[in-house]
Design an enzyme around this catalytic site. Structure first.
Site, mmCIF file in Angstrom:
data_model
loop_
_atom_site.group_PDB
_atom_site.id
_atom_site.type_symbol
_atom_site.label_atom_id
_atom_site.label_comp_id
_atom_site.label_asym_id
_atom_site.label_seq_id
_atom_site.Cartn_x
_atom_site.Cartn_y
_atom_site.Cartn_z
ATOM 1 N N ARG A 1 0.863 -1.186 0.000
ATOM 2 C CA ARG A 1 0.000 0.000 0.000
ATOM 3 C C ARG A 1 0.898 1.235 0.000
ATOM 4 O O ARG A 1 1.549 1.535 0.998
ATOM 5 C CB ARG A 1 -0.901 0.003 1.253
ATOM 6 C CG ARG A 1 -1.722 1.257 1.348
ATOM 7 C CD ARG A 1 -2.541 1.395 2.630
ATOM 8 N NE ARG A 1 -3.085 2.734 2.645
ATOM 9 C CZ ARG A 1 -3.153 3.532 3.691
ATOM 10 N NH1 ARG A 1 -2.760 3.128 4.886
ATOM 11 N NH2 ARG A 1 -3.643 4.740 3.571
ATOM 12 N N HIS B 1 -2.679 10.970 0.635
ATOM 13 C CA HIS B 1 -2.148 10.792 1.996
ATOM 14 C C HIS B 1 -1.524 12.123 2.420
ATOM 15 O O HIS B 1 -0.310 12.241 2.570
ATOM 16 C CB HIS B 1 -1.141 9.646 2.027
ATOM 17 C CG HIS B 1 -0.864 9.092 3.401
ATOM 18 N ND1 HIS B 1 -1.012 7.765 3.713
ATOM 19 C CD2 HIS B 1 -0.462 9.690 4.541
ATOM 20 C CE1 HIS B 1 -0.704 7.560 4.983
ATOM 21 N NE2 HIS B 1 -0.356 8.723 5.513
ATOM 22 N N GLU C 1 -7.244 8.850 6.429
ATOM 23 C CA GLU C 1 -7.457 9.511 7.717
ATOM 24 C C GLU C 1 -7.982 10.942 7.593
ATOM 25 O O GLU C 1 -7.244 11.914 7.795
ATOM 26 C CB GLU C 1 -6.168 9.488 8.543
ATOM 27 C CG GLU C 1 -5.652 8.084 8.770
ATOM 28 C CD GLU C 1 -4.481 8.030 9.738
ATOM 29 O OE1 GLU C 1 -3.930 9.089 10.065
ATOM 30 O OE2 GLU C 1 -4.137 6.923 10.175
ATOM 31 N N ASN D 1 -7.369 2.213 10.095
ATOM 32 C CA ASN D 1 -6.027 2.435 10.634
ATOM 33 C C ASN D 1 -6.159 2.465 12.149
ATOM 34 O O ASN D 1 -6.915 3.284 12.694
ATOM 35 C CB ASN D 1 -5.464 3.789 10.171
ATOM 36 C CG ASN D 1 -5.172 3.814 8.679
ATOM 37 O OD1 ASN D 1 -5.402 2.837 7.975
ATOM 38 N ND2 ASN D 1 -4.669 4.937 8.210
ATOM 39 N N TYR E 1 -4.041 2.056 15.985
ATOM 40 C CA TYR E 1 -2.775 1.950 16.712
ATOM 41 C C TYR E 1 -2.972 1.697 18.195
ATOM 42 O O TYR E 1 -2.219 0.978 18.807
ATOM 43 C CB TYR E 1 -1.941 3.233 16.532
ATOM 44 C CG TYR E 1 -1.396 3.382 15.136
ATOM 45 C CD1 TYR E 1 -0.152 2.875 14.806
ATOM 46 C CD2 TYR E 1 -2.145 4.000 14.136
ATOM 47 C CE1 TYR E 1 0.354 2.981 13.518
ATOM 48 C CE2 TYR E 1 -1.647 4.109 12.841
ATOM 49 C CZ TYR E 1 -0.402 3.597 12.534
ATOM 50 O OH TYR E 1 0.083 3.691 11.265
ATOM 51 N N GLU F 1 -3.667 0.130 8.301
ATOM 52 C CA GLU F 1 -2.459 0.495 9.051
ATOM 53 C C GLU F 1 -2.555 -0.049 10.460
ATOM 54 O O GLU F 1 -3.615 0.010 11.091
ATOM 55 C CB GLU F 1 -2.284 2.026 9.181
ATOM 56 C CG GLU F 1 -1.740 2.703 7.968
ATOM 57 C CD GLU F 1 -1.519 4.201 8.181
ATOM 58 O OE1 GLU F 1 -1.247 4.627 9.333
ATOM 59 O OE2 GLU F 1 -1.639 4.938 7.193
HETATM 60 C C1 BGC Z 1 -0.631 7.954 9.294
HETATM 61 C C2 BGC Z 1 0.827 7.762 8.958
HETATM 62 C C3 BGC Z 1 1.662 7.934 10.205
HETATM 63 C C4 BGC Z 1 1.241 6.897 11.220
HETATM 64 C C5 BGC Z 1 2.014 6.936 12.521
HETATM 65 C C6 BGC Z 1 -1.046 7.321 10.580
HETATM 66 O O1 BGC Z 1 -1.901 8.180 11.236
HETATM 67 O O2 BGC Z 1 -1.430 7.534 8.228
HETATM 68 O O3 BGC Z 1 1.175 8.665 7.965
HETATM 69 O O4 BGC Z 1 3.026 7.853 9.946
HETATM 70 O O5 BGC Z 1 -0.109 7.092 11.542
HETATM 71 O O6 BGC Z 1 1.852 8.149 13.174
#
Ligand code: BGC
Length: 504
Positions: free
Chosen positions: A95, A140, A185, A326, A328, A395
């Site tokens: 991607r 992006h 995002e 995405n 985290y 992501e």
């Molecule tokens: C974004 C990336 C970024 C990653 C880590 C995501 O929000 O798409 O561009 O590097 O998070 O912060």
């Protein structure tokens, strides 16, 4: 202190006796990157200036280490090497994102930069020649500066320019790109860029700019989807989605009703804000009500949240083939006392206080801690709210300060991927693919090169920008080739063979 915390985070599950779930045969694995973060060559071969070029050239001190993406990983010149990294990683797809200004230097179709088209053709062909599917993100974050000079995303006409750009992409690459992501995002583009002013173009207009920007982008997404339907889908047979980022928002006290409400409102107003229009044609009811109520009490005679006309709602409804997620990290939430915070703002409209539990393991980013079960709860929430749509994890990844023996990142991948397996096998969630962020260390926006998310280490002090494999890349390769999480698997370290090559 940070190192101690890192050493302490071992896999949450490693010692438990857990079912050995397998990824379905058609589940695909990949790795991701983004144009401004890796390409460099910011002004080469006819590329135009974008908002990140302009902002960081004018204000180098806004980035922690005063760096920028002028050279980054130099992938514009080293893309063949990057494709070999992907091949050795064993992934099904890559991607990457396309730089709008490299294709259309003015942002408009008055000039098409053939060198830009050639670059992405070369990348796509190199990927295919190595058995890797190209998945392209159209946007992006790197808006052409000339479009910003005309007002940028809060201006509706920017959607028209985007659709023209999308047509150029379908025409030139759609014969080979079968998965498109229109936007990456929206909340970061719009709240960051036009509301809080923390990302390019660094405009502060809280409570208004973010809503206007989002409205334009959603219309651009919907119309691009319809353009594909009418002019390209028949012959190109691809899929289109959008990538939305979200934390899981855990109720502060699970059994407290107001905390459950806070969780629901937060998810609706920071994820549903974008996904609801694509699935159901409009913003979530709770968002429409809350923004209107606040706007009226602030003295406006109408809501600060723009409205979709009935025709636009029809057009928007169902504009996704998959929902890109995405993810985290997670936080805990409870309701704010009404009226707290500066008006107007999206945060006041949301009315929720967030915090992260101090017992959760840290990453190198101030904004995220490691909470594997959060991805499971978020996937279940999406399944329940949107009738179990296909969800593509576009992501997921971990940040540190840059060691090759990145056991913590390896464990992060094991734990998060196992929670995805549980969502598939125990909760019947329709998760169809997974993307590691990132293929390699890169320009991490306002943190510059101080934080690293890569499966590969990049030496930014060396003009050649050499890439080397990290331990986590072997662990990811083991998961995707064996199609399960092997809690005991770690490669011999340091590697006994050339560590640019595949281990198995
Ligand atoms: C974004 C990336 C970024 C990653 C880590 C995501 O929000 O798409 O561009 O590097 O998070 O912060």
């Amino acid at each position: 202190m940070q190192t101690i915390v890192f050493l302490m985070y071992t896999s949450t599950f490693a010692l438990a006796d857990l079912p050995d779930y397998r990824f379905p045969d058609d589940f695909v694995f990949g790795a991701a990157s983004a144009s401004y973060q890796i390409e460099g060559a910011w002004n080469e071969d006819g590329k135009g200036e974008n908002i990140w070029d302009r902002s960081l050239h004018e204000h180098p001190d806004w980035v922690i280490d005063k760096s920028n993406g002028d050279i980054a990983c130099d992938s514009y010149h080293k893309y063949k090497e990057d494709v070999q990294l992907l091949k050795n990683l064993g992934v099904n797809f890559y991607r990457f994102s396309i730089s709008w200004s490299r294709i259309l230097p003015t942002g408009k179709t008055d000039q098409i930069n053939q060198a830009g088209i050639d670059y992405y053709n070369s990348l796509i062909n190199e990927l295919l020649a190595n058995g890797i599917e190209p998945y392209a993100t159209m946007f992006h974050w790197d808006l052409p500066q000339p479009l910003q000079d005309e007002g940028g995303w809060p201006e509706r006409k920017t959607a028209d320019y985007f659709i023209d750009y999308a047509r150029v992409l379908f025409e030139n690459f759609g014969d080979r790109v079968k998965r498109w992501i229109t936007f990456n995002e929206i909340i970061q583009i719009c709240e960051g860029g036009y509301s809080g002013g923390s990302f390019a173009p660094f405009i502060k207009n809280p409570g208004i700019g973010g809503y206007e920007c989002t409205h334009t982008i959603l219309l651009a997404h919907g119309k691009t989807y319809r353009l594909y339907d009418s002019d390209f889908r028949g012959k190109q047979q691809g899929q289109i989605g959008i990538s939305i980022d979200s934390f899981w928002h855990e109720p502060d006290y699970l059994d407290r009703e107001t905390d459950q409400q806070a969780s629901e409102i937060d998810l609706e107003m920071n994820f549903g804000w974008f996904v609801n229009p694509c699935v159901k044609g409009n913003y979530p009811d709770v968002m429409i009500e809350r923004v209107k109520k606040n706007s009226i009490s602030e003295g406006y005679n109408r809501s600060r949240l723009p409205e979709f006309s009935p025709e636009e709602q029809e057009m928007m409804k169902g504009t996704y083939d998959f929902i890109g997620l995405n993810h985290y990290s997670s936080d805990k939430v409870y309701l704010a006392v009404d009226g707290a915070g500066d008006h107007p703002s999206h945060w006041v409209d949301t009315g929720v206080i967030r915090y992260q539990d101090s017992s959760w393991p840290d990453s190198a980013c101030s904004w995220f801690k490691v909470v594997p079960w959060g991805i499971n709860k978020l996937l279940v929430w999406i399944k329940n709210h949107y009738n179990n749509p296909p969800v593509f994890i576009t992501e997921n990844g971990f940040s540190d300060y840059g060691q090759h023996d990145d056991y913590v990142r390896a464990n992060y991948y094991k734990d998060y991927l196992y929670e995805i397996l549980k969502a598939i096998h125990e909760q019947n969630c329709n998760v169809i693919g997974y993307t590691a962020w990132s293929l390699m260390d890169n320009f991490e926006w306002m943190s510059g090169y101080t934080l690293r998310f890569g499966l590969h280490y990049v030496d930014f002090d060396d003009p050649e920008r050499p890439r080397t494999r990290k331990l986590s890349s072997y662990v990811y390769n083991n998961i995707l080739t064996t199609r399960h999480v092997d809690w005991d698997y770690y490669p011999d370290w340091p590697p006994t063979q050339d560590n640019t090559k595949q281990i198995n």
